[in-house]
Design an enzyme around this catalytic site. Sequence first.
Site, PDB file in Angstrom:
ATOM      1  N   ARG A   1     -11.803   7.389   0.027  1.00  0.00           N
ATOM      2  CA  ARG A   1     -10.810   8.482   0.106  1.00  0.00           C
ATOM      3  C   ARG A   1     -10.891   9.389  -1.128  1.00  0.00           C
ATOM      4  NH1 ARG A   1     -10.813   6.359   4.409  1.00  0.00           N
ATOM      5  NH2 ARG A   1      -9.047   5.872   5.772  1.00  0.00           N
TER       6      ARG A   1
ATOM      7  N   SER B   1      -2.154   7.483   7.186  1.00  0.00           N
ATOM      8  CA  SER B   1      -1.799   6.568   6.086  1.00  0.00           C
ATOM      9  C   SER B   1      -1.244   7.402   4.938  1.00  0.00           C
ATOM     10  CB  SER B   1      -3.038   5.838   5.566  1.00  0.00           C
ATOM     11  OG  SER B   1      -3.641   5.098   6.594  1.00  0.00           O
TER      12      SER B   1
ATOM     13  N   GLU C   1      -2.120   8.831  -0.639  1.00  0.00           N
ATOM     14  CA  GLU C   1      -3.363   9.431  -0.119  1.00  0.00           C
ATOM     15  C   GLU C   1      -3.116  10.899   0.239  1.00  0.00           C
ATOM     16  OE1 GLU C   1      -5.672   7.643   3.364  1.00  0.00           O
ATOM     17  OE2 GLU C   1      -5.250   9.671   4.082  1.00  0.00           O
TER      18      GLU C   1
HETATM   19  P1  FAD Z   1      -5.417  19.656   5.442  1.00  0.00           P
HETATM   20  O1  FAD Z   1      -4.211  18.784   5.490  1.00  0.00           O
HETATM   21  O2  FAD Z   1      -5.304  21.017   6.012  1.00  0.00           O
HETATM   22  O3  FAD Z   1      -5.898  19.775   3.915  1.00  0.00           O
HETATM   23  C1  FAD Z   1      -6.022  18.630   3.097  1.00  0.00           C
HETATM   24  C2  FAD Z   1      -6.340  19.087   1.663  1.00  0.00           C
HETATM   25  O4  FAD Z   1      -7.603  19.752   1.619  1.00  0.00           O
HETATM   26  C3  FAD Z   1      -5.339  20.118   1.117  1.00  0.00           C
HETATM   27  O5  FAD Z   1      -5.198  19.876  -0.259  1.00  0.00           O
HETATM   28  C4  FAD Z   1      -6.030  21.446   1.392  1.00  0.00           C
HETATM   29  O6  FAD Z   1      -5.592  22.462   0.487  1.00  0.00           O
HETATM   30  C5  FAD Z   1      -7.490  21.112   1.179  1.00  0.00           C
HETATM   31  N1  FAD Z   1      -8.423  21.865   2.040  1.00  0.00           N
HETATM   32  C6  FAD Z   1      -8.352  22.013   3.388  1.00  0.00           C
HETATM   33  N2  FAD Z   1      -9.453  22.633   3.847  1.00  0.00           N
HETATM   34  C7  FAD Z   1     -10.227  22.895   2.777  1.00  0.00           C
HETATM   35  C8  FAD Z   1     -11.501  23.523   2.605  1.00  0.00           C
HETATM   36  N3  FAD Z   1     -12.199  23.980   3.645  1.00  0.00           N
HETATM   37  N4  FAD Z   1     -12.005  23.635   1.355  1.00  0.00           N
HETATM   38  C9  FAD Z   1     -11.306  23.165   0.270  1.00  0.00           C
HETATM   39  N5  FAD Z   1     -10.101  22.551   0.381  1.00  0.00           N
HETATM   40  C10 FAD Z   1      -9.572  22.423   1.618  1.00  0.00           C
HETATM   41  N6  FAD Z   1      -7.976  10.235   7.350  1.00  0.00           N
HETATM   42  C11 FAD Z   1      -8.996   9.358   7.255  1.00  0.00           C
HETATM   43  O7  FAD Z   1      -9.830   9.442   6.339  1.00  0.00           O
HETATM   44  N7  FAD Z   1      -9.159   8.356   8.171  1.00  0.00           N
HETATM   45  C12 FAD Z   1      -8.293   8.192   9.191  1.00  0.00           C
HETATM   46  O8  FAD Z   1      -8.476   7.273   9.995  1.00  0.00           O
HETATM   47  C13 FAD Z   1      -7.226   9.099   9.325  1.00  0.00           C
HETATM   48  N8  FAD Z   1      -6.328   8.957  10.323  1.00  0.00           N
HETATM   49  C14 FAD Z   1      -5.292   9.831  10.441  1.00  0.00           C
HETATM   50  C15 FAD Z   1      -4.397   9.687  11.517  1.00  0.00           C
HETATM   51  C16 FAD Z   1      -3.349  10.569  11.678  1.00  0.00           C
HETATM   52  C17 FAD Z   1      -2.400  10.387  12.855  1.00  0.00           C
HETATM   53  C18 FAD Z   1      -3.184  11.652  10.775  1.00  0.00           C
HETATM   54  C19 FAD Z   1      -2.076  12.636  10.975  1.00  0.00           C
HETATM   55  C20 FAD Z   1      -4.044  11.799   9.689  1.00  0.00           C
HETATM   56  C21 FAD Z   1      -5.114  10.888   9.519  1.00  0.00           C
HETATM   57  N9  FAD Z   1      -6.032  10.986   8.453  1.00  0.00           N
HETATM   58  C22 FAD Z   1      -7.093  10.125   8.358  1.00  0.00           C
HETATM   59  C23 FAD Z   1      -5.857  12.041   7.428  1.00  0.00           C
HETATM   60  C24 FAD Z   1      -6.473  13.408   7.829  1.00  0.00           C
HETATM   61  O9  FAD Z   1      -6.778  13.448   9.175  1.00  0.00           O
HETATM   62  C25 FAD Z   1      -7.740  13.699   7.026  1.00  0.00           C
HETATM   63  O10 FAD Z   1      -7.472  13.671   5.639  1.00  0.00           O
HETATM   64  C26 FAD Z   1      -8.334  15.068   7.377  1.00  0.00           C
HETATM   65  O11 FAD Z   1      -9.597  15.222   6.759  1.00  0.00           O
HETATM   66  C27 FAD Z   1      -7.433  16.211   6.930  1.00  0.00           C
HETATM   67  O12 FAD Z   1      -7.962  17.404   7.472  1.00  0.00           O
HETATM   68  P2  FAD Z   1      -7.099  18.715   7.594  1.00  0.00           P
HETATM   69  O13 FAD Z   1      -8.031  19.811   7.981  1.00  0.00           O
HETATM   70  O14 FAD Z   1      -5.917  18.498   8.447  1.00  0.00           O
HETATM   71  O15 FAD Z   1      -6.655  18.876   6.050  1.00  0.00           O
HETATM   72  N1  EPU Z   2      -0.956  -4.471   8.245  1.00  0.00           N
HETATM   73  C1  EPU Z   2       0.250  -5.113   8.251  1.00  0.00           C
HETATM   74  N2  EPU Z   2       1.359  -4.408   8.639  1.00  0.00           N
HETATM   75  C2  EPU Z   2       1.306  -3.124   9.022  1.00  0.00           C
HETATM   76  C3  EPU Z   2       0.056  -2.456   9.014  1.00  0.00           C
HETATM   77  C4  EPU Z   2      -1.073  -3.154   8.618  1.00  0.00           C
HETATM   78  O1  EPU Z   2       0.355  -6.279   7.914  1.00  0.00           O
HETATM   79  O2  EPU Z   2       2.353  -2.558   9.361  1.00  0.00           O
HETATM   80  C5  EPU Z   2      -2.168  -5.209   7.823  1.00  0.00           C
HETATM   81  C6  EPU Z   2      -2.765  -6.100   8.876  1.00  0.00           C
HETATM   82  O3  EPU Z   2      -3.170  -7.269   8.200  1.00  0.00           O
HETATM   83  C7  EPU Z   2      -4.002  -5.355   9.339  1.00  0.00           C
HETATM   84  C8  EPU Z   2      -4.408  -4.635   8.070  1.00  0.00           C
HETATM   85  O4  EPU Z   2      -3.155  -4.308   7.444  1.00  0.00           O
HETATM   86  O5  EPU Z   2      -4.980  -6.219   9.788  1.00  0.00           O
HETATM   87  C9  EPU Z   2      -5.230  -3.381   8.267  1.00  0.00           C
HETATM   88  O6  EPU Z   2      -4.547  -2.488   9.126  1.00  0.00           O
HETATM   89  P1  EPU Z   2      -5.305  -1.340   9.949  1.00  0.00           P
HETATM   90  O7  EPU Z   2      -6.503  -1.922  10.633  1.00  0.00           O
HETATM   91  O8  EPU Z   2      -4.308  -0.614  10.762  1.00  0.00           O
HETATM   92  O9  EPU Z   2      -5.900  -0.417   8.824  1.00  0.00           O
HETATM   93  P2  EPU Z   2      -5.296   0.169   7.482  1.00  0.00           P
HETATM   94  O10 EPU Z   2      -5.961  -0.517   6.341  1.00  0.00           O
HETATM   95  O11 EPU Z   2      -3.807   0.156   7.514  1.00  0.00           O
HETATM   96  C10 EPU Z   2      -7.134   1.983   7.190  1.00  0.00           C
HETATM   97  C11 EPU Z   2      -7.174   3.441   6.870  1.00  0.00           C
HETATM   98  C12 EPU Z   2      -6.940   4.251   8.136  1.00  0.00           C
HETATM   99  C13 EPU Z   2      -8.028   3.926   9.140  1.00  0.00           C
HETATM  100  C14 EPU Z   2      -7.978   2.421   9.452  1.00  0.00           C
HETATM  101  C15 EPU Z   2      -9.119   1.987  10.350  1.00  0.00           C
HETATM  102  C16 EPU Z   2      -6.526   3.698   4.569  1.00  0.00           C
HETATM  103  C17 EPU Z   2      -5.455   4.120   3.617  1.00  0.00           C
HETATM  104  N3  EPU Z   2      -6.197   3.757   5.864  1.00  0.00           N
HETATM  105  O12 EPU Z   2      -5.793   1.680   7.583  1.00  0.00           O
HETATM  106  O13 EPU Z   2      -7.025   5.628   7.786  1.00  0.00           O
HETATM  107  O14 EPU Z   2      -7.858   4.655  10.330  1.00  0.00           O
HETATM  108  O15 EPU Z   2      -8.082   1.673   8.210  1.00  0.00           O
HETATM  109  O16 EPU Z   2     -10.326   1.992   9.641  1.00  0.00           O
HETATM  110  O17 EPU Z   2      -7.617   3.331   4.142  1.00  0.00           O
HETATM  111  C18 EPU Z   2      -5.760   7.492   7.027  1.00  0.00           C
HETATM  112  O18 EPU Z   2      -6.485   7.503   6.025  1.00  0.00           O
HETATM  113  O19 EPU Z   2      -4.868   8.344   7.217  1.00  0.00           O
HETATM  114  C19 EPU Z   2      -5.945   6.451   8.041  1.00  0.00           C
HETATM  115  C20 EPU Z   2      -5.176   6.345   9.129  1.00  0.00           C
END
Ligand code: FAD
Ligand code: EPU
Length: 337
Positions: free
Chosen positions: A162, A237, A333
């Site tokens: 991240r 997250s 994050e």
């Molecule tokens: P924004 O929120 O629009 O921007 C994020 C930051 O980047 C801001 O500081 C912005 O100013 C800057 N920025 C945006 N575009 C640019 C650009 N082109 N150049 C320079 N700076 C820029 N993330 C994960 O890694 N893994 C996950 O599994 C994951 N799951 C998610 C699930 C949900 C339901 C949600 C809501 C979010 C999740 N995220 C996850 C977080 C998010 O999707 C990512 O961080 C994604 O890359 C953000 O993209 P965005 O375009 O919406 O960024």
């Molecule tokens: N867990 C709990 N309670 C909860 C949630 C999770 O006990 O309420 C524990 C469980 O043991 C579970 C473990 O956490 O097995 C891991 O949970 P999960 O598989 O949902 O993944 P995560 O570690 O919570 C991360 C990323 C996600 C990504 C998933 C899948 C981060 C901060 N988050 O979540 O990314 O989608 O793994 O790879 O690394 C994001 O960055 O926004 C995001 C959603």
Amino acid sequence: MHENFSLKPYNTFGVGANAAYFTKVNTVEELKEALHFSNSEALPLLFLGGGSNILLTKDFDGLAIQLNLKGIHEDLINEEEALVTAKAGENWHEFVLFCLEKNLGGLENLSLIPGNVGTSPIQNIGAYGTEIKDIFVNCTVLNLKSLQLEIFNLEQCKFGYRDSIFKQEGKGKYVILEVTFKLTRRNHIIQNEYGAITSELENMGIKNPTIQDVSKAVINIRQSKLPDPKEIGNAGSFFKNPTIPLTQFEELQQKFENIPGYPNNDFVKIPAGWLIEQCGWKGKQIGNVASHKLQALVIINATGNATGKEIFDFSTEIINSVKEKFGIELEREVNII
Ligand code: FAD
Ligand code: EPU
């Protein structure tokens, strides 16, 4: 150029905050014009992709620029691999689906992550055993000082969990315009060893999964526990999973024998969701804000009326209680604006 513009539809938390100025840019020329305006008025800048990783804690007293640059092109380099380049404003998941349609492999584990392609390098998006660094070739950026284009390769991006140069020393210095990935055309590497994917593929009755099957499995898992921002405001997250020294982990195991951890050399990564749940936050609501009932790591705008400050204060309370119980300091994050 819009003035005093509501950013509510432009952040997935659905928080109501205004930008003093707002514009949407479709080309690099339009972007440069907007930058010229911000320079002449000495306005701070906020770039917006899909708004899925920001928390607006107050009105933004500057120019918010939504990057709407579109376009995808594919260069076949040989029978095995292709380079695919997408512009910053392409929606990430639609880009993943576009590549899967062409049977290009490497992005499938990253299906259904919200946001845009241009933002994907900022925090090196990752899920289910893959991060973009695994398939990243380079990104083209505009240097905000010189207004020259520059290319950052894999090494220069300094990707970590991240993390990237764009969140560290490069923060606020560049805007990412397009990103190039190297994808497989055949002999795809199926990454289904992540526990949840294995069991989901079993549920789906699939023994020899294709990249399209892996994508479907990832989509099913994500839909089963992550709230859809179109229905409930959230930014995924809210915190990173903390990494602590092995010795500290062993001490915690004495007190909390079920504490989960993923060892990596002398360090252990702990799921923050577990720590937060153990502190009693899972599903808990204070005012307009709650920790999601199926995934404690996700903070939600439960009523739709939360302010950014309320969400921020809620996250501080979580940090404090995890610190008190486990001695671990959670790091946010989500980008706090
Ligand atoms: P924004 O929120 O629009 O921007 C994020 C930051 O980047 C801001 O500081 C912005 O100013 C800057 N920025 C945006 N575009 C640019 C650009 N082109 N150049 C320079 N700076 C820029 N993330 C994960 O890694 N893994 C996950 O599994 C994951 N799951 C998610 C699930 C949900 C339901 C949600 C809501 C979010 C999740 N995220 C996850 C977080 C998010 O999707 C990512 O961080 C994604 O890359 C953000 O993209 P965005 O375009 O919406 O960024
Ligand atoms: N867990 C709990 N309670 C909860 C949630 C999770 O006990 O309420 C524990 C469980 O043991 C579970 C473990 O956490 O097995 C891991 O949970 P999960 O598989 O949902 O993944 P995560 O570690 O919570 C991360 C990323 C996600 C990504 C998933 C899948 C981060 C901060 N988050 O979540 O990314 O989608 O793994 O790879 O690394 C994001 O960055 O926004 C995001 C959603």
